[in-house]
Design a protein around this motif. Structure first.
Motif, PDB file in Angstrom:
ATOM      1  N   LEU A 189       1.016   4.311  -2.758  1.00 48.22           N
ATOM      2  CA  LEU A 189       0.948   5.724  -2.397  1.00 48.22           C
ATOM      3  C   LEU A 189       2.106   6.495  -3.021  1.00 48.22           C
ATOM      4  CD1 LEU A 189      -0.035   5.637   1.396  1.00 48.22           C
ATOM      5  CD2 LEU A 189      -1.383   6.601  -0.479  1.00 48.22           C
TER       6      LEU A 189
ATOM      7  N   ARG B  62       0.837  -1.214   0.000  1.00 45.90           N
ATOM      8  CA  ARG B  62       0.000   0.000   0.000  1.00 45.90           C
ATOM      9  C   ARG B  62       0.865   1.256   0.000  1.00 45.90           C
ATOM     10  NH1 ARG B  62      -3.497  -3.182   3.152  1.00 45.90           N
ATOM     11  NH2 ARG B  62      -2.491  -2.580   5.099  1.00 45.90           N
ATOM     12  N   TYR B  63       1.949   1.248   0.788  1.00 47.29           N
ATOM     13  CA  TYR B  63       2.850   2.403   0.798  1.00 47.29           C
ATOM     14  C   TYR B  63       3.467   2.612  -0.584  1.00 47.29           C
ATOM     15  CZ  TYR B  63       2.692   1.887   5.921  1.00 47.29           C
ATOM     16  OH  TYR B  63       2.288   1.782   7.227  1.00 47.29           O
TER      17      TYR B  63
END
Length: 319
Positions: A79, A75-76
């Motif tokens: 992002l 997820r990072y």
């Protein structure tokens, strides 16, 4: 998976280094040499960014018991892509991996660094009694030298190395020297950008470092440090996962050793026996098994080729 080196970033100010060299000239020959090297190599370092949002996918297979960690890191990474930012710094939470010896914590950190195509620095905190290993020691001290953080950033190619602090709960200190004290600054991007190693005594930008701390438990780790980390309990691989890891490593070894004639699959009996081997010992065990098979004139591994050796004492760090 290839990694794009998308940008560079200065990790120190050349004018500040030049001024420090002029002020120090002749006082510490070792420091003079260090400053001169900083000027010669320049301040720019690569900040690596995975070339695809799928760059971490192989780790889900290679380190299957780390799926919770990898879910968050994936997820990072998305992002970072959405904001056209580097994968690191303020865009990720630094991580603390909890689990018993042999579950693969150190191996995972090294494999993560390889996926990011950056450096990996391992610092064992077991019985570490002085912070200068991280922060350096004053040039006025006899035998002074820089700490491992500054050394990695100054002498390495990357601004965003993975730095592993292994067995952080075992770090010890005193009122004069707390080996964990520097981490309060280093784990905050706002303050890490002006980290000052005591030996070099110039600001170093350590804000892009990807920190991985490992521990057997949180006991002994200060709460302010825990509050700065994303904490994950890492279980030991299941029998099914252990078998998959062993088969994958075996396949890789056949390629490395050019053993194309060997049976590409390990038998169920062999895999059952390998399931009891700690992941950190698995490569050596498989190498030994292949050696026994070759010596016996076979092109397949049998259970008798798998040496199971009791490890005396408590397991060491790593995977």
């Amino acid at each position: 998976m290839s990694i794009a080196l998308a940008r560079t970033r200065p990790v120190y100010d050349l004018h500040e280094v030049q001024g420090a060299l002029e002020r120090n000239r002749g006082r510490s020959p070792e420091l003079d040499v260090f400053y001169e090297r900083m000027l010669e190599t320049g301040a720019e370092r690569f900040v690596t960014t995975p070339s695809s949002i799928d760059a971490l996918d192989p780790l889900f297979e290679e380190c299957p018991n780390f799926d919770e960690v990898l879910d968050d890191l994936a997820r990072y990474l998305r992002l970072a892509y959405a904001g056209n930012k580097a994968f690191g710094g303020a865009g990720v939470m630094q991580i603390l991996l909890l689990g018993g010896p042999g579950v693969g914590k150190t191996h995972f950190a090294k494999r993560l660094a390889r996926a990011m195509q950056t450096d990996c620095e391992l610092i064992s905190m077991n019985a570490l009694s002085a912070g200068f290993v991280i922060t350096g020691s004053s040039a006025s001290w006899r035998g002074a030298k820089c700490g491992k953080v500054a050394k990695r950033l100054v002498r390495g190619e990357y601004a965003n190395p993975v730095i592993v602090l292994d067995e952080v709960e075992k770090a010890s200190g005193s009122t004069q020297s707390d080996p964990l004290a520097a981490l309060y600054q280093l784990l905050e991007p706002e303050t890490a950008c002006a980290f000052r190693d005591e030996f070099i005594d110039v600001d170093i930008d350590a804000s892009q470092i990807f920190w991985v701390l490992t521990a057997n438990s949180v006991e002994g780790i200060p709460h302010p440090l825990l509050n700065r980390m994303a904490i994950y309990e890492v279980p030991a691989p299941t029998l099914e996962q252990a078998a998959a890891i062993a088969q994958r490593m075996y396949t890789g070894l056949l390629g490395e050793l050019n053993l194309a004639a060997f049976d590409p699959r390990l038998g169920d009996v062999v895999l059952d026996k390998l399931a009891g081997v700690s992941p950190r010992d698995l490569r050596k065990t498989l190498l030994d098994a292949l050696g026994y098979a070759v010596a016996a004139g076979r092109e397949h591994v049998v259970a008798a080729d798998v040496p199971i050796k009791a490890t005396p004492g408590k397991g060491r760090i790593g995977f």
